[in-house]
Enzyme design. Structure first.
Site, PDB file in Angstrom:
ATOM      1  N   HIS A  67       0.828  -1.228   0.000  1.00 40.07           N
ATOM      2  CA  HIS A  67       0.000   0.000   0.000  1.00 40.07           C
ATOM      3  C   HIS A  67       0.856   1.269   0.000  1.00 40.07           C
ATOM      4  CE1 HIS A  67      -3.850  -2.123   0.651  1.00 40.07           C
ATOM      5  NE2 HIS A  67      -3.103  -2.973   1.331  1.00 40.07           N
TER       6      HIS A  67
ATOM      7  N   ASN B 244     -10.288  -2.939   2.360  1.00 42.55           N
ATOM      8  CA  ASN B 244      -9.996  -2.871   0.927  1.00 42.55           C
ATOM      9  C   ASN B 244     -11.278  -2.565   0.149  1.00 42.55           C
ATOM     10  OD1 ASN B 244      -7.216  -3.401   0.815  1.00 42.55           O
ATOM     11  ND2 ASN B 244      -7.524  -5.604   0.913  1.00 42.55           N
TER      12      ASN B 244
END
Ligand code: NDP
Length: 502
Positions: free
Chosen positions: A55, A128
């Site tokens: 990420h 997510n």
């Protein structure tokens, strides 16, 4: 123009020569005594901190969560205790596998990490844009992520590693299907849903517990890039999603998501046909309907990217009273690894960085460490119990014990009957959820993504993965085989499981 300010060193000393270093005469070598040169260079050399190992590329904005429905029968969390109640938050979106400078339109899941600044402390819900994940045990995480990163020899991305891992881990199929659909390349961050993904629990004021899944439905509507559009956008504007979010908020076009939950009782969980704590599975919304909770709006851009986005640190371990964990193994693994990653990346006092700091009282006996900037407890006692201060553990926050099975599970128990159905939900997804257009694009996206598989194992990897598609749905398997130009009978005959497929 505001009043002029004096240029100073980091220690506040005003100075004049910002662009020219002291030298021995106009053309001579530089003098060591010009410490301002050293300060500028030395600070510059240290500007980069370790990027997130996953990420790394992301964007964030502040906003407000507003309660619209009463869910107090499930939770006593103060954030939900009144209709109309507003809580400030930050939401960071991201891609997963790419580096900090990678393109926003890569085919990848998107992170959806929330930090709610609640009066009971910061609650981080670190999810997510998909309700499931590729694996269900955290021991596989580093292996999986290695396959999303660069090949150790070529230093290039490797579809061979990626599909090799997926084909050897059929539990990944559900998420692979989401990823290979056009939702794998969302049109920026505003047009996608968010999911807490894990199973969490909620505890009410009678200390009763239920299992919970969190959903965030975009009010902007789902919008995706096709594979070709996403590839084109990588070249035209690799920062598309960052720009899109920033400009929308700058223009007063505030994106919103509706928070909903699914609730399962402890009794229901015992008999549900899937393991309700398996992150590769969803809970059917027909059986566990979405319950309205509130609305999340992003309405304020950070003023400084590094300070507020690069240094933002989210940890699923940070739940507040009324919300708790579940036995979801991936969640359990993340409880440890996220704060650990922040301590490595930002330092042990990362929660004092303003974006991470709880705006309400923080009282404890943690002291010292690098970059301690909050007064370090001043002259107050640094141990507990003590006879001098008035900080006391509050019994109201005692929590609720979780019922546990008493024996450790061995490999066989963990992968036994009922735990390893990797195919039913991907099959339902293909047959009942995807439109004809979605199906067509999923097939062509798979073919495009597989085109980079190279080397002597190419046929084995493709055939093994093809088996998984077939097991989910014969029509799906046939469609992909056909698009790949594969003779199915021949291919199936050649599949050899060199390692046990778990
Ligand atoms: P439902 O028919 O009640 O729900 C289907 C879900 O799929 C909705 O949340 C829908 O929400 C979402 N969806 C629709 N189109 C797509 C798409 N192209 N890509 C991803 N998601 C899509 O059925 P069930 O809850 O019984 O689930 C059936 C299957 O749907 C599951 O096996 C799973 O594969 C998939 N799914 C399930 C979710 C869940 O939490 N139960 C969530 C998302 C997908 P929307 O149109 O707003 O996205």
């Amino acid at each position: 123009m505001s009043e002029e300010k004096k240029l100073t060193t980091a220690s506040g000393i005003p100075y004049y020569h910002h662009e020219d270093t002291q030298s021995a005469g106009p053309r001579g070598p530089l003098l060591l005594q010009d410490f301002i040169l050293h300060e500028k260079m030395a600070h510059f050399n240290r500007e980069r901190i370790p990027e997130r190992v996953v990420h790394a590329k992301g964007s964030a904005a502040y906003g407000t969560f507003t309660v619209t429905h009463d869910i107090s029968k499930y939770t006593r969390a103060k954030i939900f205790n009144q209709i109309g109640k507003k809580t400030r938050l930050i939401l960071r979106f991201s891609t997963v596998g790419g580096e900090k400078g990678s393109a926003d339109t890569e085919r990848d899941p998107r992170g959806f990490a929330l930090k709610f600044y609640t009066e009971d402390g910061n609650w981080d819900l670190v999810g997510n844009n998909t309700p499931v994940f590729f694996i269900k045990d955290p021991k596989k995480f580093s292996d999986f992520i290695h396959t999303q990163k660069r090949d150790p020899r070529t230093n290039t991305k490797s579809p061979t590693m990626t599909w090799d891992f997926w084909s050897l881990n059929p539990e990944s199929l559900h998420q692979v299907m989401f990823l290979m659909s056009d939702r794998g390349t969302p049109y920026g961050y505003r047009h996608m849903h968010g999911f807490g993904s894990h199973t969490f629990s909620m505890i009410n004021d009678k200390n009763e517990q239920v299992w919970v899944k969190f959903h965030f439905k975009t009010e902007q509507g789902i919008k995706n890039f096709t594979n070709e559009e996403a590839i084109r956008m990588k070249g035209e504007d690799p920062d598309f999603a960052q720009r899109d979010l920033l400009e929308a908020i700058d223009n007063g076009n505030f994106p919103r998501w509706q928070m909903k939950i699914q609730v399962m009782t402890i009794e229901e969980a015992k008999t549900y046909r899937y393991n309700p704590f398996d992150l590769t599975k969803t809970w059917s919304q027909k059986e566990f309907p979405l319950i309205d909770v509130g609305v999340l709006e992003l309405n304020e851009n950070p003023r400084n990217y590094f300070a507020e986005v690069e240094q933002a640190a989210f940890a699923p371990a940070h739940v507040v009273d009324g919300i708790s964990y579940s036995p979801d193994k991936m969640l359990q693994g993340r409880l440890l690894s996220y704060p650990d990653a922040h301590r490595y990346r930002l330092g042990v006092n990362y929660e004092q960085i303003p974006v991470n700091r709880c705006p309400y009282a923080v009282n404890n006996y943690e002291r010292d460490g690098a970059m301690r900037v909050d007064g370090n407890g001043e002259s107050n006692p640094n141990y507990f119990p003590n006879s001098f201060d008035n900080i006391r553990p509050d019994e109201a926050y005692r929590g609720r014990p979780m019922e546990l099975e008493s024996l450790t599970a061995d490999w066989y128990d963990r992968n036994g009957e009922g735990e390893n159905d990797h195919y039913s939900q991907p099959g339902i997804f293909w047959r009942e959820v995807l439109s004809a257009e979605d199906k067509k694009n999923l097939v062509s996206n798979v073919v495009a993504a597989m085109s980079g598989i190279a080397g002597p194992k190419r046929a084995d990897i493709i055939n093994r993965q093809l088996c998984h598609f077939f097991r989910a749905d014969i029509g799906l398997g046939m469609a992909i085989a056909q698009a790949l130009g594969i003779n199915v009978e021949q291919a199936m005959g050649s599949v050899r499981h060199e390692q046990p497929v778990r």
